[in-house]
Design a protein around this motif. Structure first.
Motif, PDB file in Angstrom:
ATOM      1  N   ASP A 165       0.855  -1.179   0.000  1.00  0.00           N
ATOM      2  CA  ASP A 165       0.000   0.000   0.000  1.00  0.00           C
ATOM      3  C   ASP A 165       0.892   1.230   0.000  1.00  0.00           C
ATOM      4  O   ASP A 165       2.028   1.206   0.497  1.00  0.00           O
ATOM      5  N   ILE A 166       0.387   2.318  -0.543  1.00  0.00           N
ATOM      6  CA  ILE A 166       1.154   3.565  -0.624  1.00  0.00           C
ATOM      7  C   ILE A 166       0.632   4.517   0.451  1.00  0.00           C
ATOM      8  O   ILE A 166      -0.582   4.738   0.577  1.00  0.00           O
ATOM      9  N   GLY A 167       1.538   5.076   1.206  1.00  0.00           N
ATOM     10  CA  GLY A 167       1.147   5.981   2.282  1.00  0.00           C
ATOM     11  C   GLY A 167       0.713   7.348   1.786  1.00  0.00           C
ATOM     12  O   GLY A 167       0.864   7.696   0.604  1.00  0.00           O
ATOM     13  N   LEU A 168       0.194   8.140   2.713  1.00  0.00           N
ATOM     14  CA  LEU A 168      -0.322   9.465   2.391  1.00  0.00           C
ATOM     15  C   LEU A 168       0.629  10.536   2.918  1.00  0.00           C
ATOM     16  O   LEU A 168       1.051  10.495   4.077  1.00  0.00           O
ATOM     17  N   ALA A 169       0.943  11.506   2.062  1.00  0.00           N
ATOM     18  CA  ALA A 169       1.745  12.649   2.503  1.00  0.00           C
ATOM     19  C   ALA A 169       0.859  13.714   3.119  1.00  0.00           C
ATOM     20  O   ALA A 169       1.224  14.332   4.134  1.00  0.00           O
ATOM     21  N   SER A 170      -0.311  13.934   2.505  1.00  0.00           N
ATOM     22  CA  SER A 170      -1.239  14.934   3.056  1.00  0.00           C
ATOM     23  C   SER A 170      -2.636  14.698   2.508  1.00  0.00           C
ATOM     24  O   SER A 170      -2.814  14.165   1.402  1.00  0.00           O
ATOM     25  N   VAL A 171      -3.619  15.091   3.315  1.00  0.00           N
ATOM     26  CA  VAL A 171      -5.021  15.058   2.898  1.00  0.00           C
ATOM     27  C   VAL A 171      -5.654  16.367   3.349  1.00  0.00           C
ATOM     28  O   VAL A 171      -5.638  16.695   4.544  1.00  0.00           O
ATOM     29  N   GLU A 172      -6.178  17.122   2.386  1.00  0.00           N
ATOM     30  CA  GLU A 172      -6.835  18.390   2.697  1.00  0.00           C
ATOM     31  C   GLU A 172      -8.273  18.360   2.193  1.00  0.00           C
ATOM     32  O   GLU A 172      -8.551  17.808   1.126  1.00  0.00           O
ATOM     33  N   LEU A 196      -6.400  17.346   7.275  1.00  0.00           N
ATOM     34  CA  LEU A 196      -6.664  16.118   8.037  1.00  0.00           C
ATOM     35  C   LEU A 196      -5.326  15.581   8.532  1.00  0.00           C
ATOM     36  O   LEU A 196      -4.417  15.323   7.737  1.00  0.00           O
ATOM     37  N   THR A 197      -5.219  15.390   9.842  1.00  0.00           N
ATOM     38  CA  THR A 197      -3.946  15.010  10.437  1.00  0.00           C
ATOM     39  C   THR A 197      -4.110  13.770  11.306  1.00  0.00           C
ATOM     40  O   THR A 197      -5.225  13.388  11.675  1.00  0.00           O
ATOM     41  N   MET A 252      -6.001  11.371   9.032  1.00  0.00           N
ATOM     42  CA  MET A 252      -5.406  11.468   7.695  1.00  0.00           C
ATOM     43  C   MET A 252      -5.657  10.166   6.924  1.00  0.00           C
ATOM     44  O   MET A 252      -4.829   9.252   6.879  1.00  0.00           O
ATOM     45  N   ARG A 253      -6.821  10.125   6.361  1.00  0.00           N
ATOM     46  CA  ARG A 253      -7.227   8.991   5.534  1.00  0.00           C
ATOM     47  C   ARG A 253      -8.148   9.529   4.446  1.00  0.00           C
ATOM     48  O   ARG A 253      -8.670  10.634   4.550  1.00  0.00           O
ATOM     49  N   VAL A 254      -8.350   8.742   3.423  1.00  0.00           N
ATOM     50  CA  VAL A 254      -9.173   9.186   2.299  1.00  0.00           C
ATOM     51  C   VAL A 254     -10.540   8.534   2.450  1.00  0.00           C
ATOM     52  O   VAL A 254     -10.780   7.423   1.970  1.00  0.00           O
ATOM     53  N   ARG A 255     -11.403   9.212   3.133  1.00  0.00           N
ATOM     54  CA  ARG A 255     -12.744   8.707   3.364  1.00  0.00           C
ATOM     55  C   ARG A 255     -13.723   9.848   3.069  1.00  0.00           C
ATOM     56  O   ARG A 255     -13.697  10.891   3.724  1.00  0.00           O
ATOM     57  N   LEU A 256     -14.560   9.649   2.083  1.00  0.00           N
ATOM     58  CA  LEU A 256     -15.551  10.646   1.714  1.00  0.00           C
ATOM     59  C   LEU A 256     -16.795  10.434   2.557  1.00  0.00           C
ATOM     60  O   LEU A 256     -17.363   9.342   2.570  1.00  0.00           O
ATOM     61  N   PRO A 257     -17.238  11.456   3.297  1.00  0.00           N
ATOM     62  CA  PRO A 257     -18.385  11.289   4.193  1.00  0.00           C
ATOM     63  C   PRO A 257     -19.687  11.127   3.416  1.00  0.00           C
ATOM     64  O   PRO A 257     -19.719  11.232   2.182  1.00  0.00           O
ATOM     65  N   ASP A 258     -20.763  10.868   4.144  1.00  0.00           N
ATOM     66  CA  ASP A 258     -22.055  10.693   3.483  1.00  0.00           C
ATOM     67  C   ASP A 258     -22.575  11.992   2.876  1.00  0.00           C
ATOM     68  O   ASP A 258     -23.403  11.966   1.968  1.00  0.00           O
ATOM     69  N   LYS A 259     -22.139  13.115   3.374  1.00  0.00           N
ATOM     70  CA  LYS A 259     -22.401  14.400   2.720  1.00  0.00           C
ATOM     71  C   LYS A 259     -21.189  14.719   1.872  1.00  0.00           C
ATOM     72  O   LYS A 259     -20.068  14.769   2.366  1.00  0.00           O
ATOM     73  N   ALA A 260     -21.397  14.935   0.578  1.00  0.00           N
ATOM     74  CA  ALA A 260     -20.296  15.007  -0.379  1.00  0.00           C
ATOM     75  C   ALA A 260     -19.272  16.075  -0.003  1.00  0.00           C
ATOM     76  O   ALA A 260     -19.615  17.132   0.539  1.00  0.00           O
ATOM     77  N   ALA A 261     -18.007  15.782  -0.305  1.00  0.00           N
ATOM     78  CA  ALA A 261     -16.905  16.686  -0.002  1.00  0.00           C
ATOM     79  C   ALA A 261     -15.865  16.600  -1.109  1.00  0.00           C
ATOM     80  O   ALA A 261     -15.921  15.715  -1.988  1.00  0.00           O
ATOM     81  N   ILE A 262     -14.903  17.522  -1.049  1.00  0.00           N
ATOM     82  CA  ILE A 262     -13.787  17.543  -2.004  1.00  0.00           C
ATOM     83  C   ILE A 262     -12.493  17.416  -1.208  1.00  0.00           C
ATOM     84  O   ILE A 262     -12.229  18.205  -0.289  1.00  0.00           O
ATOM     85  N   ARG A 289      -8.156  16.896  -1.453  1.00  0.00           N
ATOM     86  CA  ARG A 289      -6.924  16.834  -2.241  1.00  0.00           C
ATOM     87  C   ARG A 289      -5.961  15.923  -1.503  1.00  0.00           C
ATOM     88  O   ARG A 289      -5.657  16.140  -0.312  1.00  0.00           O
ATOM     89  N   VAL A 290      -5.481  14.905  -2.208  1.00  0.00           N
ATOM     90  CA  VAL A 290      -4.677  13.853  -1.604  1.00  0.00           C
ATOM     91  C   VAL A 290      -3.319  13.793  -2.295  1.00  0.00           C
ATOM     92  O   VAL A 290      -3.247  13.737  -3.536  1.00  0.00           O
ATOM     93  N   LYS A 291      -2.247  13.797  -1.498  1.00  0.00           N
ATOM     94  CA  LYS A 291      -0.906  13.615  -2.032  1.00  0.00           C
ATOM     95  C   LYS A 291      -0.305  12.365  -1.403  1.00  0.00           C
ATOM     96  O   LYS A 291      -0.403  12.156  -0.192  1.00  0.00           O
ATOM     97  N   LEU A 292       0.296  11.543  -2.255  1.00  0.00           N
ATOM     98  CA  LEU A 292       0.863  10.276  -1.793  1.00  0.00           C
ATOM     99  C   LEU A 292       2.309  10.449  -1.368  1.00  0.00           C
ATOM    100  O   LEU A 292       3.023  11.335  -1.856  1.00  0.00           O
ATOM    101  N   ALA A 293       2.753   9.553  -0.487  1.00  0.00           N
ATOM    102  CA  ALA A 293       4.138   9.543  -0.020  1.00  0.00           C
ATOM    103  C   ALA A 293       4.823   8.288  -0.549  1.00  0.00           C
ATOM    104  O   ALA A 293       4.222   7.218  -0.624  1.00  0.00           O
ATOM    105  N   GLY A 294       6.089   8.420  -0.917  1.00  0.00           N
ATOM    106  CA  GLY A 294       6.889   7.252  -1.265  1.00  0.00           C
ATOM    107  C   GLY A 294       6.502   6.595  -2.575  1.00  0.00           C
ATOM    108  O   GLY A 294       6.562   5.372  -2.684  1.00  0.00           O
ATOM    109  N   LEU A 295       6.151   7.363  -3.569  1.00  0.00           N
ATOM    110  CA  LEU A 295       5.862   6.768  -4.883  1.00  0.00           C
ATOM    111  C   LEU A 295       7.130   6.202  -5.504  1.00  0.00           C
ATOM    112  O   LEU A 295       8.196   6.799  -5.394  1.00  0.00           O
TER     113      LEU A 295
END
Length: 549
Positions: free
Chosen positions: A504-511, A526-527, A531-541, A543-549
């Motif tokens: 799995d590829i880690g996350l550098a940042s999630v905003e 999100l810290t 700091m995970r990529v989870r879209l809530p039941d009410k839609a959101a936007i 921006r996700v940057k990956l770490a260690g590509l």
């Protein structure tokens, strides 16, 4: 000679002075230039609707059929579109109200629509309900309806007159074209400097409801005659790209290069015959309008329904999958053909109309929660230009979005600020729709291989599928390697390497944030455990940057 030379000199001075005045009036220093006319930009199979010189995507709402007959209803439907975060209202004009007496025009309701749309910050698609509305003639003026001798009707198989103007009636075609020409002249006169009206729909779901073709003696003579050489040439030239239905019909006739309609098209001949003549009629109306004001124009199609066993159950000759190629041959003044999609197999319908010679533009989609998520598919999967539910008049009541409209509002709210970015990334392979329960096996999870081929986005939906209420839905936009915009609701994403060791590829940042134009505006970082990529039941936007590509 002196008098002659003096006269010439005076004339030259007068010309120069007048010319200078005209030039100064046309380009006053500091005066804003008129915005360019909306147009369809087409190159290398890519289509963009250009408005004010920029690609424009429509989050639309279409009014009910009778919602443009008074100011109160027009205001109500504008309020609903704006309340859903839409940017475009699709609304009819009626030939019977525009030209209640032959040659006498009344544009008050047209002006009311344009004024109301501007007041709410909306663009407009105006629909011309005229010779055809849903396969019949109910919106023609009374003076057309009462003069059966001049404005001939379609004759059915039992020699009965139907409630449809014959597509072979030149008098009706010319009257319709004159009226539409007057409409376009008026729109140009009141809107050219504003560009509120950006697209025109010519007729509405044209075709013959209740008969496969006109069975009058005149029409039958033409039906038993040769297929026009112009159509045969087009079908031959485009043999490799015909729809499956047209290719099957041509194959059964061994791709013959001439013959009667029955010889060339076999059992599909009546529908093909109707399509040619209806499309030629609609094209003549569109051509007349474009001579006055050449906005982009289209015709929409009532699709073949699951329970429709033969043409006439749906409007025969309308631009369905059977005869779409005939429409492309017969109607060069239409910029595209648009499907009205009311059944759940949305993908199957959209893929027919999103083709190298036709962009996907969906002016009518079923206004049920099931369909709200399909906006993501329209713009991401099919590079579509418009997504618009039908009948949104009551989407907002007393300033609140109604329960039935909630999923559309939630989707439009997060898509609206992303539209410039989506338009820029269409056709690049960097947009990916995420929709629960559209394809088999995707009720729970699926994965998306991102464009670099090194990363997969593993999608897991976080709600049980309930298409009548809500579903996991969204989109992934690849800004660059390891840099993604993820928008939507009710799903989570894990990123996995597709090269090297399994990992799995880690996350550098999630905003969490939004866009202003093409500028990302972060609103929350999100810290830690969040700091995970989870879209809530009410839609959101996000921006996700990956770490260690």
């Amino acid at each position: 000679m002196g008098l002659l030379h003096g006269g010439i000199l005076c004339a030259l001075i007068l010309v120069l002075v007048v010319g200078a005045c005209v030039t100064a009036g046309a380009a006053t220093p500091g005066a804003p230039a008129a915005p360019p006319i909306p147009r369809i930009a087409h190159a290398d199979g890519r289509y963009h609707l250009m408005v004010d010189g920029q690609p424009y995507l429509m989050l639309g709402g279409q009014a009910h059929n009778s919602s443009a007959t008074n100011a109160a209803d027009i205001e109500r439907v504008c309020t609903s579109v704006a309340g859903l975060h839409g940017n475009t209202l699709i609304i009819p004009m009626y030939w019977e109200l525009v030209e209640p007496q032959r040659g006498k025009f009344d544009f008050r309701l047209v002006d009311e629509i344009i004024t109301a749309a501007r007041r709410h910050g909306l663009r407009l698609v105006l629909q011309w309900f005229a010779t055809w509305k849903n396969g019949e003639m109910n919106y023609t003026p009374e003076w057309v309806k009462l003069n059966r001798a001049k404005y001939r009707r379609v004759v059915g198989l039992r020699e009965e007159e139907l409630n449809i103007i014959s597509p072979l009636c030149a008098a009706a075609r010319d009257a319709d074209a004159r009226a539409f020409r007057a409409v376009m002249r008026h729109i140009r006169s009141v809107d050219e400097g504003h560009r509120t009206v950006v697209v025109m729909q010519v007729e509405n779901e044209p075709g013959l409801l209740g008969s496969d073709r006109d069975h009058s003696s005149y029409a039958t003579r033409l039906f038993n005659g040769p297929v026009p050489a112009e159509l045969m040439s087009y079908l031959s030239k485009h043999r490799g790209s015909l729809t499956a239905s047209m290719r099957g019909a041509r194959s059964r006739s061994k791709f013959r290069s001439s013959g009667t309609w029955s010889e060339v098209f076999g059992p599909m001949a009546p529908e093909a015959f109707s399509a040619w003549h209806i499309a030629r009629y609609v094209d003549a109306v569109a051509a007349a309008g474009k001579e006055e004001y050449p906005l982009p124009m289209y015709a929409n199609a009532w699709l073949i329904e699951p329970h429709g066993e033969r043409p006439g159950r749906w409007p025969s000759g309308g631009a369905t999958e059977h005869v779409l190629d005939i429409w492309k041959a017969a109607a060069p003044h239409l910029d595209f053909i648009a499907p009205d999609i009311y059944y759940p197999k949305y993908y199957d319908s959209a893929v027919i109309y999103a083709r190298p010679d036709n962009p996907l533009f969906v002016p009518e989609v079923n206004f049920m929660p099931f369909f709200g998520a399909l906006a993501f598919m329209t713009f991401a999967t099919f590079n579509g230009m418009c997504f618009s539910p039908f009948g949104i008049d009551a989407a907002v009541e007393d300033g609140k979005v109604t329960e039935g409209a909630a999923q559309f509002e939630d989707t439009f709210r997060v898509l609206r600020p992303l539209l410039p970015m989506i338009a820029r990334y269409q056709y690049t392979g960097k947009l990916h729709a995420v929709i629960q329960g559209i394809s088999p096996g995707e009720d729970w999870a699926h994965n998306i291989t991102l464009s670099d081929g090194a990363v997969a986005a593993m999608i897991e939906f976080t709600i049980m599928l309930d298409p009548e209420k809500r579903r996991g839905r969204g989109m992934i936009l690849e800004l660059g390697p390891g840099d993604y915009i993820i928008v939507g609701a009710s799903f989570k994403v894990d990123f996995r390497a597709l090269k090297g060791p399994l990992r799995d590829i880690g996350l550098a940042s999630v905003e969490e944030g939004t866009f202003e134009g093409e500028r990302w505006v972060p609103q929350r970082q999100l810290t830690g455990d969040d700091m995970r990529v989870r879209l809530p039941d009410k839609a959101a936007i996000l921006r996700v940057k990956l770490a260690g590509l």
